[in-house]
Scaffold this active site. Structure first.
Site, PDB file in Angstrom:
ATOM      1  CG  ASP A  57      40.603  94.229  17.890  1.00 45.28           C
ATOM      2  OD1 ASP A  57      41.153  95.188  17.112  1.00 45.28           O
ATOM      3  OD2 ASP A  57      39.886  94.575  18.846  1.00 45.28           O
ATOM      4  CD  GLU A  89      35.569  92.404  18.956  1.00 42.69           C
ATOM      5  OE1 GLU A  89      34.903  93.020  19.628  1.00 42.69           O
ATOM      6  OE2 GLU A  89      36.744  92.568  19.020  1.00 42.69           O
ATOM      7  CG  ASP A  93      39.896  90.477  20.605  1.00 41.61           C
ATOM      8  OD1 ASP A  93      39.957  91.021  21.448  1.00 41.61           O
ATOM      9  OD2 ASP A  93      39.020  90.506  19.653  1.00 41.61           O
ATOM     10  CG  HIS A 114      36.329  97.770  18.088  1.00 39.22           C
ATOM     11  ND1 HIS A 114      36.758  97.543  19.410  1.00 39.22           N
ATOM     12  CD2 HIS A 114      36.662  99.010  17.749  1.00 39.22           C
ATOM     13  CE1 HIS A 114      36.795  98.729  19.961  1.00 39.22           C
ATOM     14  NE2 HIS A 114      36.805  99.624  19.128  1.00 39.22           N
TER      15      HIS A 114
END
EC number: 3.1.13.-
Length: 213
Positions: A194, A33, A31, A189
């Protein structure tokens, strides 16, 4: 006992080893961000990876998490709305952000070790809306000229599709809850949270699905 039968013969395992379960690919959940939605325009700010492991009964479980905060690459943009969603504070004193090359080295090393451990050819990215993560990862790899990217360049396992088939849910929070997993909206988030939740979701679905024989 037959004359030619080995005395210590063991029954063949009823499951395929990891090296054959996914055609030589090791699933690794990722994941990211970011500072926006455009991987060529917006900065990569966080990344986390969780290799999927297999126990002696052939069941999948999440491995150890490797993660890094990143210094925004020069020339890339950050949409303030993205920071509102992720809660990332770029100048936080405990963020300990790494340059892109160092961050990739940090998360790639345990991925390569897991690929070697299971005798796989390379890693395949697992993600929720996986091509979003893969595109940002590939863009960072290209920017720094990284030569040891362990991931397949375009193939992925997407838990949006898997969860849609298994549970009728495509939003990560709802899919996790449908799978019987805990979900803390306050932690969402974050790349680490995540990734770990997506890894649990992938394992839950994969363990319920009979593997090839």
């Amino acid at each position: 006992m037959r004359m030619n039968e080995p005395v210590d013969a063991q029954p063949a395992p009823s499951f395929l080893p990891m090296s054959r379960r996914f055609r030589g690919y090791l699933p690794v959940v990722v994941d990211v961000e970011t500072g926006g939605f455009d991987w060529n325009k917006h900065a990569l700010l966080e990344i986390a990876c969780v290799p999927i492991e297999m126990d002696t009964d052939g069941r999948f479980f999440p491995g150890e998490t490797a993660s890094a905060h990143l210094v925004p690459a020069p020339g890339l943009e950050i949409d303030p709305k993205s920071l509102e969603i992720t809660g990332i504070v770029l100048d936080h004193p405990f963020r300990f952000a790494k340059q892109e090359k160092d961050a990739l080295d940090h998360v790639f090393a345990p991925v390569r070790a897991a690929v070697k451990k299971y005798g796989c050819q390379r890693a395949i990215l697992v993600g929720h809306n996986a091509h979003f993560d893969l595109n940002f990862l590939n863009a960072a790899v290209a920017r720094v000229g990284h030569k040891r990217n362990p991931f397949h360049p375009f193939s992925v396992f997407d838990t949006v599709t898997l969860a849609g088939v298994a549970y009728g849910q495509t939003v990560l929070a709802r899919a996790a809850q449908a799978a019987g997993l805990d979900w803390n909206a306050a932690d969402a988030h974050s790349a680490v949270y995540d990734t770990e939740q997506t890894a649990r979701l992938f394992c839950k679905i994969a363990n319920a699905w009979p593997g090839p024989v």
